[in-house]
Structures are given as structure tokens and as C-alpha cells.
Design an enzyme around this catalytic site. Structure first.
Site, mmCIF file in Angstrom:
data_model
loop_
_atom_site.group_PDB
_atom_site.id
_atom_site.type_symbol
_atom_site.label_atom_id
_atom_site.label_comp_id
_atom_site.label_asym_id
_atom_site.label_seq_id
_atom_site.Cartn_x
_atom_site.Cartn_y
_atom_site.Cartn_z
ATOM 1 N N LYS A 90 0.803 -1.220 0.000
ATOM 2 C CA LYS A 90 0.000 0.000 0.000
ATOM 3 C C LYS A 90 0.841 1.278 0.000
ATOM 4 O O LYS A 90 0.417 2.304 -0.510
ATOM 5 C CB LYS A 90 -0.963 -0.013 1.185
ATOM 6 C CG LYS A 90 -2.068 -1.042 1.000
ATOM 7 C CD LYS A 90 -3.299 -0.682 1.799
ATOM 8 C CE LYS A 90 -4.489 -1.503 1.369
ATOM 9 N NZ LYS A 90 -4.410 -2.926 1.783
ATOM 10 N N GLU A 112 -10.070 6.479 3.352
ATOM 11 C CA GLU A 112 -10.939 5.463 3.950
ATOM 12 C C GLU A 112 -10.054 4.301 4.369
ATOM 13 O O GLU A 112 -8.981 4.106 3.810
ATOM 14 C CB GLU A 112 -11.954 4.972 2.920
ATOM 15 C CG GLU A 112 -11.429 3.891 1.934
ATOM 16 C CD GLU A 112 -10.337 4.382 0.968
ATOM 17 O OE1 GLU A 112 -10.196 5.619 0.818
ATOM 18 O OE2 GLU A 112 -9.623 3.534 0.391
ATOM 19 N N SER A 374 1.604 -9.746 -0.881
ATOM 20 C CA SER A 374 1.274 -8.320 -0.751
ATOM 21 C C SER A 374 1.505 -7.743 0.639
ATOM 22 O O SER A 374 1.652 -6.530 0.775
ATOM 23 C CB SER A 374 -0.184 -8.097 -1.172
ATOM 24 O OG SER A 374 -1.055 -8.919 -0.420
HETATM 25 C C1 LIG Z 1 -5.297 -3.914 1.458
HETATM 26 C C2 LIG Z 1 -4.593 -5.157 1.168
HETATM 27 C C3 LIG Z 1 -4.981 -5.989 0.098
HETATM 28 C C4 LIG Z 1 -6.189 -5.743 -0.747
HETATM 29 O O1 LIG Z 1 -6.129 -4.633 -1.560
HETATM 30 P P1 LIG Z 1 -5.860 -4.719 -3.130
HETATM 31 O O2 LIG Z 1 -6.204 -3.360 -3.604
HETATM 32 O O3 LIG Z 1 -6.776 -5.776 -3.686
HETATM 33 O O4 LIG Z 1 -4.448 -5.085 -3.309
HETATM 34 C C5 LIG Z 1 -4.207 -7.118 -0.169
HETATM 35 N N1 LIG Z 1 -3.149 -7.428 0.590
HETATM 36 C C6 LIG Z 1 -2.759 -6.670 1.630
HETATM 37 C C7 LIG Z 1 -1.582 -7.092 2.426
HETATM 38 C C8 LIG Z 1 -3.464 -5.526 1.961
HETATM 39 O O5 LIG Z 1 -3.073 -4.777 3.011
#
Ligand SMILES: *Cc1c(COP(=O)(O)O)cnc(C)c1O
Length: 389
Positions: A90, A112, A374
Site C-alpha cells: 500500500k 478510507e 502483498s
Molecule cells: C489492502 C490489502 C490488500 C487488498 O487490496 P488490493 O487493492 O486488492 O491489493 C491485499 N493485501 C494486503 C496485504 C493488503 O493490506
């Protein structure tokens, strides 16, 4: 061929657009102009690159998973977005938008947040750049994610509870948009995924393309043996709004690599939704028989969103990417498996992508799969203590 840009009206195929109150149309157009000019400006790109390197810790590594690969019969590699500052992908988006807000002369950010991860990242960038920051969060989520509420306050941000509707993420988005309508002179709305009105889906994708660029180069260097073309057979990523997925997909679009997004069973907008308009754009959306938005519900708060970014709807419709669904039980098993075999505790969101690889390992036998990891699992271990007792 890279991912296509949207039309001037913000459409990816049949999806996207700019469905906002009239007062916000000029703000969205101004934002698009500002981003186009910033992105074409070498000084802006240099500043952002320095932040990504010296503050966020990029490039993130590519890890080949030996023990997991042996166990599954699938060669698994991880793009380690979990190692970024604040623990997920993020930060890429947030640093870009905060830098853009400053360039536009804005002094205040609104955002948000659902699980709190985007809120924490935004509060972090606001602290770094000396911007005022208000984060809207559903009342219920504030109780579920107390620690992140505390983090945001510690970072100097104000956290306001959204007390309408289901008091979760979709209500927080409504509140943030309402704030932006009333404060647009001084305020930038730092949206957290590839959703919302144009230019957000395109702008947020552009800011996350760094994931795909790095991964493509890293794969080319890593997968360069006999007869190997430097590409993984498959790239897999979890899909909430879809920003980490589109970021890594962007590096492999138009190649032979298959692109696979993985949705939670309780929030599978692409697999179980229908086209509709919510939060400023047209996309697939969970809805009841009367077209009312239905609540998403999954084990992972970060994927609890009833919609999905419009570009994913377009990629799915055009057959350019494939979207799979996994259950909460499969996610828990994958969470434990990666921890035990590789010493990496994943966030529950990317554990969805891993869960698909584990479930479909027979179909994937002998292939090379790159998974976008992610985020890290520190935020989820409290919840797992309860579930794994
Ligand atoms: C917020 C988040 C997501 C989901 O958001 P996307 O916009 O679909 O990437 C996925 N993985 C992590 C670790 C997150 O913090």
C-alpha cells in the site's frame, strides 16, 4: 503489450467511468491533469523514486521457495511486498498520492480504511510530509482493528468513525467522499485501491506498476537457465479492490504468462457479482436480487469489499486474466503452510493467492508460479491465535 490505458472518460472496456456528484467532477478532472503533468515531470518521478528506495525500502526482493516448491511440486516464487515499510504494497500508492497532493498545494489528506492498513499507510505518508490527515473507518472495523486505530493516532492522524449503514469499509468510503466534496480546495482524497471514479483506477495502477517492473526484471535474471525465457508460467495475486494484483500483472501483460487473481469466497465480486455502479465507477459488484450492494465477508478484513476495480472486470470480460475463488479454510491452511515451510508469516490476503496454488497444485505441476506476497502477517496473528487453538 502493456496494460491498456482507459479512454478519456475513464473506461476500461465497459467498466470504469466517473459517477460522482456534480461538485466532484471538476476535482476529478483537476486530479487527472495534475497526475498526468506530475508523471511526465522528471523531478517528480525522481522524488518518488527516492522515497520508494530510501523510505519504503524498494526494490522488494524475489524469494524462491525451495521447501514449499518441493512439497507442492510447483516452483513457487514470492514478490516480497511484505518487506516494504508499513508491511504491504500500500505504501507505493500512498507515497505517490501524498507527493502529488503537496504538488497540488493541498494541505490535508482524507482516506478510507477497512482493516486499517491503508489508513496506517496514509497516516505514515502524512506524517512524513507534514500534511493534516483524517481517516474514516467503519465503527465496527474500529473495534475489530483497535491496534491500527492507535497506530494512526500515534502518527498524528485523526480517525473518524463511519456510523451509517453496515459501519464498515463501504460506509467509510462514502464518508470520505462526503468530506472531500466539502473540502476539495484544501484536501486530497487518498483512495486506497484501483477503484472509485476516474482517474483513481488508472492513477493507483500506475503507482503500483513498480511491483510488476521489478518482478519482470527479477524473473528475467532468475529464470535464465536452459531454454528458459525468463518468464514465470503464472502470476497469482489476491484481489480485494485489486491494486496489488494489477501492479504485478502490469509487468507481465501481453506475455505468455497467465494472470490469475484470487478472490475470497465471501467477496467474490468477479465470480459471483454482476455489473453495477458503486463508489464512482461501474464494475462487477455483489448485489442482492433488488440491486442493493451486498456485504462482503471473508476471514481477511483487507479483502472485505463488495466491489472490485473496473480494470479487473475488463480483463476478466476480455479473457486476459482469470479469477479463482478460495475458501477461508483453504486460506488458513496456506497461512500455516508458508509459515512452516519458508519461515514467512503471510498476511491473510496474499494467503488467498497461495491457497489457490496449493489447491490446484496438480494442475500446476512442474510450472513456475510467481505469487505477489502483498503483506506480512503480523497484523493477523492475533486473529489466528483464536482460530488455530
Ligand atoms: C489492502 C490489502 C490488500 C487488498 O487490496 P488490493 O487493492 O486488492 O491489493 C491485499 N493485501 C494486503 C496485504 C493488503 O493490506
Amino acid at each position: 503489450m502493456p496494460l491498456a490505458d482507459p479512454t478519456p472518460g475513464g473506461y476500461f472496456g465497459d467498466f470504469g467511468g466517473l459517477f460522482v456528484p456534480e461538485t466532484l467532477v471538476p476535482a476529478c478532472l483537476e486530479l487527472e491533469q495534475a497526475f498526468r503533468s506530475a508523471w511526465a515531470d522528471k523531478a517528480f518521478r525522481r522524488d518518488l523514486d527516492s522515497l520508494l528506495t530510501d523510505y519504503a525500502g524498494r526494490p522488494s526482493p524475489l524469494t524462491s521457495c525451495e521447501r514449499l516448491s518441493r512439497e507442492l511440486g510447483v516452483a513457487v516464487m514470492l514478490k516480497r511486498e511484505d518487506l516494504n515499510h508499513t508491511g504491504s504494497h500500500k505504501i507505493n500508492n500512498v507515497l505517490g498520492q501524498a507527493l502529488l497532493a503537496k504538488r497540488m498545494g493541498k494541505t490535508r489528506l482524507v482516506a478510507e480504511t477497512g482493516a486499517g492498513q491503508h489508513g496506517v499507510a496514509t497516516a505514515t505518508a502524512a506524517a512524513l510530509m507534514g500534511l493534516e490527515c483524517v481517516v474514516y473507518m467503519g465503527e465496527i472495523d474500529m473495534h475489530r482493528q483497535e491496534l491500527n486505530v492507535f497506530r494512526m493516532r500515534l502518527l498524528g492522524s485523526e480517525v473518524r468513525s463511519a456510523t451509517t449503514g453496515s459501519r464498515t469499509l463501504k460506509d467509510a468510503i462514502n464518508e470520505a467522499m462526503r468530506d472531500w466534496v466539502a473540502s476539495v480546495e484544501s484536501t486530497h482524497y487518498c483512495l486506497g485501491s484501483v477503484m472509485g471514479p476516474h482517474p483513481y483506477p488508472w492513477m493507483v495502477r500506475t503507482l503500483h506498476e513498480v511491483i510488476g517492473r521489478e518482478a519482470r526484471e527479477q524473473c528475467a535474471a532468475r529464470l535464465n537457465g536452459d531454454g528458459c525465457d525468463g518468464l514465470p508460467d503464472v502470476v497469482a495475486a489476491c484481489v480485494g479492490g485489486g491494486s496489488n494484483a494489477i501492479g504485478i500483472f502490469s509487468g507481465f501483460a501481453g506475455t505468455r504468462t497467465e494472470l490469475v487473481g484470487v478472490e475470497p469466497a465471501g467477496g467474490a465480486a468477479l465470480n459471483r457479482g454482476a455489473p453495477g455502479v458503486v463508489h464512482g465507477s461501474k464494475s462487477f459488484l455483489l448485489q442482492d436480487e433488488w440491486g442493493q450492494v451486498r456485504e462482503a465477508e471473508s476471514i481477511s478484513a483487507g479483502l472485505d469489499y463488495p466491489g472490485v476495480g473496473p480494470e479487473h472486470s475488463a480483463l476478466a470480460s476480455a479473457g486476459l486474466a482469470r479469477y479463482e475463488v478460495v475458501t477461508d479454510e483453504q486460506v488458513i491452511d496456506a497461512f500455516v503452510l508458508l509459515s512452516k515451510t519458508e519461515g514467512i508469516i503471510p498476511a491473510l490476503e496474499p494467503a488467498h493467492a497461495l491457497a489457490w496454488v496449493v489447491r490446484d497444485r496438480d494442475l500446476l505441476a512442474g510450472k513456475t508460479v510467481l505469487v505477489n506476497l502483498s503483506g506480512r502477517g503480523d497484523k493477523d496473528v492475533g486473529q489466528m491465535i483464536e482460530l488455530l487453538r
